[in-house]
Design an enzyme around this catalytic site. Structure first.
Site, PDB file in Angstrom:
ATOM      1  N   CYS A   1       1.041  -1.115   0.001  1.00  0.00           N
ATOM      2  CA  CYS A   1       0.131   0.096   0.190  1.00  0.00           C
ATOM      3  C   CYS A   1       0.878   1.285  -0.003  1.00  0.00           C
ATOM      4  O   CYS A   1       1.686   1.416  -1.035  1.00  0.00           O
ATOM      5  CB  CYS A   1      -1.012  -0.131   1.127  1.00  0.00           C
ATOM      6  SG  CYS A   1      -2.333   1.231   0.945  1.00  0.00           S
TER       7      CYS A   1
ATOM      8  N   HIS B   1      -3.861  -4.688  -0.431  1.00  0.00           N
ATOM      9  CA  HIS B   1      -3.350  -5.196   1.100  1.00  0.00           C
ATOM     10  C   HIS B   1      -3.444  -6.674   0.904  1.00  0.00           C
ATOM     11  O   HIS B   1      -4.595  -7.576   1.047  1.00  0.00           O
ATOM     12  CB  HIS B   1      -4.442  -4.872   2.011  1.00  0.00           C
ATOM     13  CG  HIS B   1      -4.146  -3.445   2.447  1.00  0.00           C
ATOM     14  ND1 HIS B   1      -3.212  -3.118   3.541  1.00  0.00           N
ATOM     15  CD2 HIS B   1      -4.613  -2.439   1.885  1.00  0.00           C
ATOM     16  CE1 HIS B   1      -3.349  -1.628   3.517  1.00  0.00           C
ATOM     17  NE2 HIS B   1      -4.143  -1.230   2.709  1.00  0.00           N
TER      18      HIS B   1
ATOM     19  N   GLU C   1      -2.825  -9.147   3.233  1.00  0.00           N
ATOM     20  CA  GLU C   1      -3.239  -9.459   4.540  1.00  0.00           C
ATOM     21  C   GLU C   1      -4.765  -9.481   4.671  1.00  0.00           C
ATOM     22  O   GLU C   1      -5.275 -10.238   5.571  1.00  0.00           O
ATOM     23  CB  GLU C   1      -2.435  -9.057   5.699  1.00  0.00           C
ATOM     24  CG  GLU C   1      -2.885  -7.657   5.967  1.00  0.00           C
ATOM     25  CD  GLU C   1      -2.520  -6.485   5.200  1.00  0.00           C
ATOM     26  OE1 GLU C   1      -2.719  -5.230   5.415  1.00  0.00           O
ATOM     27  OE2 GLU C   1      -1.886  -6.806   3.963  1.00  0.00           O
TER      28      GLU C   1
END
Length: 212
Positions: free
Chosen positions: A82, A192, A194
């Site tokens: 990001c 992202h 995750e």
């Protein structure tokens, strides 16, 4: 024991990223730190972040992490996520313009706002939510990740790499933009991983095993 260092400069919730890396790393510990020497001792590094490039660079410089990142980028596997991707370029147009780390030639620009009153205008800034990513070239980080998989994005600015060979994947939001970039031992994602379910975890697992 090998170690993955997450660079902590006070911008972003690193807990979920740390937990995700712990789940997919089979042979190393995950260290969240703002200490340059401690981070340089790690085998690979992750530069995450949310917010703006100007504040990011201010904090990296204040903590003397900017020089550490440039030094580590010469040899260690490194992943930007990001804001961490955006700050790896040379320049961002945000807040009147600010110089960044310069690990990739190119700049960061804002998505254009829809024209007021435009019928059917659907694009909103920031770009927030799920989007497909088209793989622009083969890379070890894509192993086991189907082309045009969905990933989670939250951003108002996007990278414009100067060298098309550095574009690892693209997404579409009004126009195509670089969603992933890579060169040598460095890679970065605008999305992202995750927060991107199984395909995101696969990418992180690939990074923990990547030996460029």
């Amino acid at each position: 024991m090998s170690a993955i260092g997450i660079i902590d400069y006070g911008m972003g919730n690193l807990h979920s990223l740390g937990k995700a890396l712990e789940r997919v790393s089979s042979s190393g510990r995950v260290l969240i730190s703002y200490d340059p020497e401690e981070l340089l001792s790690c085998d690979r590094l992750v530069l995450p972040g949310v917010g703006g490039v100007r504040e990011c660079m201010k904090e990296l410089c204040r903590l003397e992490l900017n020089e550490m990142i440039v030094e580590a980028a010469r040899s260690k596997p490194m992943l930007g996520i990001c804001l961490g991707m955006q700050v790896m370029l040379e320049w961002s147009d945000e807040n009147g313009g600010v110089a960044a780390l310069g690990l990739f030639p190119g700049k960061v620009v804002r998505f254009p706002d829809p024209s007021p009153g435009t019928p059917g205008a659907r694009l909103k800034v920031p770009h927030m939510g799920w989007n497909r990513v088209r793989q622009a070239q083969a890379h070890p980080l894509w192993a086991g990740v189907p082309d045009e998989s969905w990933f989670y994005f939250v951003h108002s600015y996007h990278a414009q790499p100067a060298d098309p060979a550095h574009v690892l994947g693209t997404a579409e939001y009004g126009h195509p933009f670089a969603a992933a970039i890579a060169r040598d031992n460095i890679a970065a994602f605008q999305f992202h991983p995750e927060k991107s379910q199984n395909v995101g975890m696969t990418l992180l697992a690939n990074f923990t095993q990547w030996s460029p």
